[in-house]
Motif scaffolding. Structure first.
Motif, short mmCIF file in Angstrom:
data_model
loop_
_atom_site.label_atom_id
_atom_site.label_comp_id
_atom_site.label_asym_id
_atom_site.label_seq_id
_atom_site.Cartn_x
_atom_site.Cartn_y
_atom_site.Cartn_z
N ARG A 10 -43.15 10.70 -19.16
CA ARG A 10 -44.40 11.42 -19.40
C ARG A 10 -44.58 12.62 -18.46
O ARG A 10 -45.50 13.42 -18.67
CB ARG A 10 -45.59 10.48 -19.26
CG ARG A 10 -45.61 9.36 -20.31
CD ARG A 10 -46.93 8.62 -20.30
NE ARG A 10 -48.00 9.48 -20.80
CZ ARG A 10 -49.30 9.22 -20.63
NH1 ARG A 10 -49.68 8.15 -19.93
NH2 ARG A 10 -50.21 10.04 -21.13
N THR A 11 -43.70 12.73 -17.46
CA THR A 11 -43.85 13.83 -16.50
C THR A 11 -42.54 14.59 -16.29
O THR A 11 -42.40 15.72 -16.73
CB THR A 11 -44.36 13.29 -15.15
OG1 THR A 11 -43.45 12.29 -14.65
CG2 THR A 11 -45.75 12.68 -15.29
N ARG A 23 -40.56 15.65 -19.56
CA ARG A 23 -41.39 16.21 -20.63
C ARG A 23 -41.52 17.72 -20.49
O ARG A 23 -41.80 18.24 -19.42
CB ARG A 23 -42.77 15.56 -20.58
CG ARG A 23 -43.73 16.01 -21.67
CD ARG A 23 -44.98 15.14 -21.62
NE ARG A 23 -45.98 15.61 -22.57
CZ ARG A 23 -46.97 16.45 -22.27
NH1 ARG A 23 -47.08 16.92 -21.03
NH2 ARG A 23 -47.83 16.81 -23.20
N ASP A 24 -41.29 18.43 -21.58
CA ASP A 24 -41.45 19.89 -21.62
C ASP A 24 -42.89 20.20 -21.97
O ASP A 24 -43.29 20.16 -23.13
CB ASP A 24 -40.49 20.48 -22.65
CG ASP A 24 -40.50 22.01 -22.65
OD1 ASP A 24 -41.44 22.61 -22.09
OD2 ASP A 24 -39.58 22.60 -23.25
N GLU A 25 -43.69 20.51 -20.96
CA GLU A 25 -45.11 20.76 -21.20
C GLU A 25 -45.35 22.03 -22.01
O GLU A 25 -46.35 22.13 -22.73
CB GLU A 25 -45.84 20.88 -19.86
CG GLU A 25 -45.88 19.58 -19.06
CD GLU A 25 -46.71 19.70 -17.80
OE1 GLU A 25 -47.32 20.79 -17.59
OE2 GLU A 25 -46.76 18.73 -17.03
N ARG A 26 -44.44 22.95 -21.94
CA ARG A 26 -44.65 24.23 -22.63
C ARG A 26 -44.31 24.15 -24.11
O ARG A 26 -45.08 24.58 -24.97
CB ARG A 26 -43.82 25.33 -21.96
CG ARG A 26 -43.97 26.69 -22.62
CD ARG A 26 -43.14 27.73 -21.91
NE ARG A 26 -43.28 29.04 -22.53
CZ ARG A 26 -42.56 30.12 -22.22
NH1 ARG A 26 -41.64 30.02 -21.24
NH2 ARG A 26 -42.75 31.27 -22.84
N HIS A 27 -43.12 23.61 -24.41
CA HIS A 27 -42.64 23.64 -25.80
C HIS A 27 -42.70 22.28 -26.49
O HIS A 27 -42.49 22.20 -27.70
CB HIS A 27 -41.20 24.16 -25.84
CG HIS A 27 -41.04 25.55 -25.30
ND1 HIS A 27 -41.60 26.64 -25.91
CD2 HIS A 27 -40.38 26.01 -24.20
CE1 HIS A 27 -41.29 27.74 -25.22
NE2 HIS A 27 -40.56 27.38 -24.18
N GLY A 28 -42.94 21.23 -25.74
CA GLY A 28 -42.94 19.91 -26.32
C GLY A 28 -41.56 19.30 -26.33
O GLY A 28 -40.54 19.97 -26.19
N TRP A 50 -38.53 16.64 -24.89
CA TRP A 50 -38.02 16.21 -23.60
C TRP A 50 -36.70 16.92 -23.29
O TRP A 50 -35.84 17.08 -24.16
CB TRP A 50 -37.81 14.69 -23.61
CG TRP A 50 -39.11 13.95 -23.56
CD1 TRP A 50 -39.75 13.47 -22.46
CD2 TRP A 50 -39.97 13.61 -24.68
NE1 TRP A 50 -40.93 12.86 -22.80
CE2 TRP A 50 -41.09 12.93 -24.16
CE3 TRP A 50 -39.88 13.82 -26.06
CZ2 TRP A 50 -42.12 12.46 -24.97
CZ3 TRP A 50 -40.91 13.36 -26.87
CH2 TRP A 50 -42.02 12.68 -26.33
N GLU A 86 -46.73 10.54 -28.87
CA GLU A 86 -46.15 11.87 -28.68
C GLU A 86 -44.72 11.91 -29.20
O GLU A 86 -44.31 12.89 -29.86
CB GLU A 86 -46.19 12.27 -27.21
CG GLU A 86 -45.67 13.68 -26.98
CD GLU A 86 -45.88 14.16 -25.55
OE1 GLU A 86 -45.60 15.36 -25.31
OE2 GLU A 86 -46.31 13.37 -24.69
#
Length: 421
Positions: free
Chosen positions: A93-94, A97-102, A104, A149
């Motif tokens: 979860r951290t 995880r690619d926070e920008r594009h979604g 992993w 997700e």
């Protein structure tokens, strides 16, 4: 062909002797002990021959498999694995995880968490689904959010409706897809979809798992039960793919013996899942599973004069890579158990026992833990394809499947969660 009742519903030990089951169950605990060594600050790392962490980037697929394995440990009653499960959920979860594009990242730096390979790979994302579904079964914090997700990412990007399979990989921002389609991630997506179906009850996952399985069975049936592994984007087979790199760990040239065995078990699990819902057991899936296993054994076992399964063959069944991989033997035992459970043919139980004896003689490392991942054609330790011991997933699942006498449906975590006591 008689189809036994233990395939879909209640656990059944089949014909594997009780002493062999006890030996496998003890090995499962030994494997879990070894798996604990893989914990790092940011996920789970690649272990060496003695259980030491190797200086390598952290791989998404390893962190997912180890998280799933930790769940299996927890569900067998080993409460110390709760912390490892939660550690895996946090990493997924951290850190990965690619926070920008979604989605992993495929690999990250273990010290900084910076992406080393930011591509989005179907193979690894299948294991995100598997790990997430398993952690939901275990009721761990953040598990449901992780699964939601993972399902959304897979639905948006990886499911390839027109080809009834999955896209292989994408660039970090999903703008470019690789001009290749492989069967390996399809196989693990089937496994993951069955697990997600067990957790959510959503029929679409079972339907897609069945569609993919039947398609692979059709392709194999057209090729004397050797599975084509590599395709172009139009879905045309690439029979010479990687001929110059035949020992590739994920995309070897030719027919991969272990995959035929793994698909054999998965076909029976698809059928068992249908049967558990009240449908008639599909004899077509059983016949395909038996044919795949028969072909793999005739092509792969001791075909060059020494015991053990070769890694790959050409399209006429001649050995190409003669190395013996631990995961192939694990899938052979699991397939033999599954086919024996469904057909009640004693020969499969006998094979499972013979192959377990081989594992104990050559593959299980009693001194340093886990299994030797690769042997040469004389059954000596080798490292041409695999370095160290990154993976307990294949061996652990097999030891629990046979050692605990699990049914073929539901999938591993759900089945263990429903065991008495």
């Amino acid at each position: 062909m008689e189809i036994g009742g233990g395939a879909a519903g209640e656990a059944d030990a089949g014909g594997v002797p009780a002493d062999v089951q006890r030996s496998m169950r003890a090995e499962a605990d030994r494997l879990l002990d070894f798996a604990r060594l893989s914990r790092t600050a940011r996920g789970f790392g690649w272990l060496g021959d003695r259980g030491e962490l190797l200086d390598r980037p952290l791989e998404l697929w390893i962190t997912c498999r180890m998280t799933h394995s930790a769940v299996l440990g927890l569900l067998t009653g080993r409460s110390e694995f709760a912390a490892l499960v939660d550690h895996g959920v946090t990493a997924l979860r951290t850190v990965f995880r690619d926070e920008r594009h979604g989605g992993w990242f495929a690999t990250v730096d273990g010290a900084t968490a910076a992406p080393v390979d930011a591509s989005k790979q179907a193979y690894a994302h299948a294991f995100v689904l598997l790990a997430a579904s398993s952690t939901v079964v275990a009721g761990r914090p953040g598990a449901r959010e992780l699964l939601d997700e993972a399902r959304a990412v897979h639905e948006e990007h990886f499911w390839n409706e027109s080809k009834t399979r999955v896209w292989e990989s994408f660039s970090a921002d999903w703008s470019t897809t690789e001009p290749y389609l492989g069967i390996n991630p399809v196989m693990h997506t089937v496994e993951a979809f069955l697990a997600v179906h067990d957790v959510t009850g959503e029929q679409v996952y079972l339907e897609r798992a069945e569609e993919m399985s039947r398609q692979v069975a059709r392709w194999a049936g057209e090729r004397e039960w050797r599975i084509p592994e590599h395709f172009d984007l139009d879905g045309a087979p690439l029979p010479d793919y990687n001929r110059e790199r035949p020992a590739d760990p994920f995309r070897p040239y030719g027919a991969t013996v272990g995959h035929a065995l793994e698909w054999s078990r998965l076909l029976l699990s698809v059928g068992a899942t249908r049967a558990a819902a009240g449908a008639a057991y599909d004899t077509g899936l059983v016949q395909a599973a038996v044919s795949l296993a028969d072909r793999a054994v005739s092509d792969g076992w001791a075909t060059d004069g020494a015991d053990g399964f070769v890694y790959t063959t050409d399209w006429d069944g001649r050995p190409v890579v003669r190395a013996r991989m631990h995961w192939v033997l694990c899938e052979a035992i699991a397939a033999a158990y599954a086919v024996g459970l469904v057909t009640r043919e004693n020969r499969w139980d006998d094979l499972a026992v013979d192959w377990w004896r081989y594992a104990r003689r050559y593959l299980i490392d009693a001194e340093h833990g886990s299994w030797r991942h690769e042997l040469d054609d004389a059954n000596r330790p080798a490292h041409e394809t695999w370095v160290g011991k990154p993976d307990v997933y294949h061996a652990l699942q097999m030891c629990l499947l046979v050692g605990d006498g699990l049914p073929l449906a539901p999938s591993f975590a759900t089945a263990l969660s429903r065991r008495p006591g």
